[in-house]
Design a protein around this motif. Sequence first.
Motif, PDB file in Angstrom:
ATOM      1  N   GLY A  23      -4.562   0.151  -8.942  1.00  0.00           N
ATOM      2  CA  GLY A  23      -5.034   1.449  -8.477  1.00  0.00           C
ATOM      3  C   GLY A  23      -4.028   2.242  -7.675  1.00  0.00           C
ATOM      4  N   ARG A  24      -2.826   1.701  -7.472  1.00  0.00           N
ATOM      5  CA  ARG A  24      -1.808   2.410  -6.698  1.00  0.00           C
ATOM      6  C   ARG A  24      -0.897   3.248  -7.594  1.00  0.00           C
ATOM      7  NH1 ARG A  24      -3.571   2.714  -1.856  1.00  0.00           N
ATOM      8  NH2 ARG A  24      -1.481   3.489  -1.321  1.00  0.00           N
ATOM      9  N   SER A  25      -1.365   3.597  -8.786  1.00  0.00           N
ATOM     10  CA  SER A  25      -0.547   4.395  -9.701  1.00  0.00           C
ATOM     11  C   SER A  25      -1.430   5.415 -10.408  1.00  0.00           C
ATOM     12  CB  SER A  25       0.124   3.497 -10.743  1.00  0.00           C
ATOM     13  OG  SER A  25      -0.844   2.873 -11.573  1.00  0.00           O
ATOM     14  N   SER A  26      -0.774   6.430 -10.968  1.00  0.00           N
ATOM     15  CA  SER A  26      -1.476   7.464 -11.731  1.00  0.00           C
ATOM     16  C   SER A  26      -0.976   7.449 -13.162  1.00  0.00           C
ATOM     17  CB  SER A  26      -1.223   8.843 -11.107  1.00  0.00           C
ATOM     18  OG  SER A  26       0.168   9.147 -11.130  1.00  0.00           O
ATOM     19  N   PHE A  27      -1.824   7.926 -14.064  1.00  0.00           N
ATOM     20  CA  PHE A  27      -1.440   7.968 -15.474  1.00  0.00           C
ATOM     21  C   PHE A  27      -1.706   9.358 -16.033  1.00  0.00           C
ATOM     22  CE2 PHE A  27      -2.572   7.838 -19.961  1.00  0.00           C
ATOM     23  CZ  PHE A  27      -1.453   7.207 -20.515  1.00  0.00           C
TER      24      PHE A  27
ATOM     25  N   GLU B 243       0.823  -1.203   0.000  1.00  0.00           N
ATOM     26  CA  GLU B 243       0.000   0.000   0.000  1.00  0.00           C
ATOM     27  C   GLU B 243       0.868   1.269   0.000  1.00  0.00           C
ATOM     28  OE1 GLU B 243      -2.699  -0.288   3.278  1.00  0.00           O
ATOM     29  OE2 GLU B 243      -3.940  -1.814   2.298  1.00  0.00           O
ATOM     30  N   GLN B 244       1.823   1.273  -0.909  1.00  0.00           N
ATOM     31  CA  GLN B 244       2.700   2.433  -1.043  1.00  0.00           C
ATOM     32  C   GLN B 244       1.930   3.607  -1.636  1.00  0.00           C
ATOM     33  OE1 GLN B 244       6.079   1.202  -3.367  1.00  0.00           O
ATOM     34  NE2 GLN B 244       6.799  -0.267  -1.843  1.00  0.00           N
ATOM     35  N   PRO B 245       2.432   4.834  -1.442  1.00  0.00           N
ATOM     36  CA  PRO B 245       1.753   6.006  -2.012  1.00  0.00           C
ATOM     37  C   PRO B 245       1.612   5.878  -3.524  1.00  0.00           C
ATOM     38  CG  PRO B 245       3.424   6.682  -0.436  1.00  0.00           C
ATOM     39  CD  PRO B 245       3.607   5.214  -0.646  1.00  0.00           C
ATOM     40  N   ILE B 246       0.574   6.490  -4.057  1.00  0.00           N
ATOM     41  CA  ILE B 246       0.348   6.445  -5.504  1.00  0.00           C
ATOM     42  C   ILE B 246       1.511   7.136  -6.224  1.00  0.00           C
ATOM     43  CG2 ILE B 246      -1.149   7.275  -7.359  1.00  0.00           C
ATOM     44  CD1 ILE B 246      -3.518   6.915  -5.497  1.00  0.00           C
ATOM     45  N   GLN B 247       1.966   6.512  -7.289  1.00  0.00           N
ATOM     46  CA  GLN B 247       3.095   7.020  -8.057  1.00  0.00           C
ATOM     47  C   GLN B 247       2.806   6.895  -9.545  1.00  0.00           C
ATOM     48  OE1 GLN B 247       6.569   4.200  -8.234  1.00  0.00           O
ATOM     49  NE2 GLN B 247       5.389   3.089  -6.660  1.00  0.00           N
ATOM     50  N   PRO B 248       3.519   7.619 -10.403  1.00  0.00           N
ATOM     51  CA  PRO B 248       3.318   7.496 -11.844  1.00  0.00           C
ATOM     52  C   PRO B 248       3.562   6.066 -12.317  1.00  0.00           C
ATOM     53  CG  PRO B 248       4.601   9.455 -11.349  1.00  0.00           C
ATOM     54  CD  PRO B 248       4.498   8.676 -10.073  1.00  0.00           C
TER      55      PRO B 248
END
Length: 271
Positions: free
Chosen positions: A155-159, A71-76
């Motif tokens: 869901g733990r990433s952003s695009f 559950e790491q912070p959201i990253q690219p």
Amino acid sequence: MTTTTTPAERESPREAVGLQGRGTPAGFPGALAAEWTKLWSVRAPYFCLLVGIAITGVFTYYYAAIARINEQPIQPVGNAAAASAVLAQFAVVILATVAVTSEYSTGSVRASLLWVPRRHRVHAAKAVVVGGVAFVAGTGYAIVGTAVAWGAFGGRSSFEAGTTLMQVLAVGGYQALVAVLTVGVAFATRHAAGALSILVTLLWALPSVLLGLGGPTLAAINDHLPHGAADHFMRVGTEAPHTAAISVLIVAAWAVAAHMVGLYVLRRRDA
């Protein structure tokens, strides 16, 4: 008594001078075409590129899955593909090494230097061809890795299209610079084992030792090694001691230095 003449002896003086001046009938484009043909005339490049894809797929899935589980912070999402370059780069390293050292092991380098007597042209053509292939392969790896990671992140990433595109191109650019660096080292050593020993130490073993020991001084040294610097312009959201442009210049400086050393050895030593 009759004498026979060879086709070379029947050349007009103008044609003979023209051939000498250009080194090869087709000049540098001809040298590029020759290097392109030689690269794809053996199986090793195909195998290396396929292995690179497989490594990227497995590593990016693992990277993203660990981020999801912990559950790491959201990253690219592109960070996964950028991180995979630490292993995928060795597919490019082996490809570029074989492209040079195979000619020395078979003795075909003599034919290459007869066809293109200007040695800097042979060296440059090899670097351009292998670097171009590495750039295309690197961007392909990044695209595959990003696609695999997107699902594994859960869901733990952003695009963001712009950010992702820049990361894909950054990975491709790094792989191209690694290929040029490898060509230089391979021309300097002329042996696959020697070249790979130097490159594995420089690109993986030494950074691992520096980061493993820890400390600001050792971390600063790692930031000026090829992969340590590249990590700062390939990944997004990490702390960096200098700008992305400076990081690119550091990696490029390593590539140029290796290129010049390889060219010096090629010019000074017999094939």
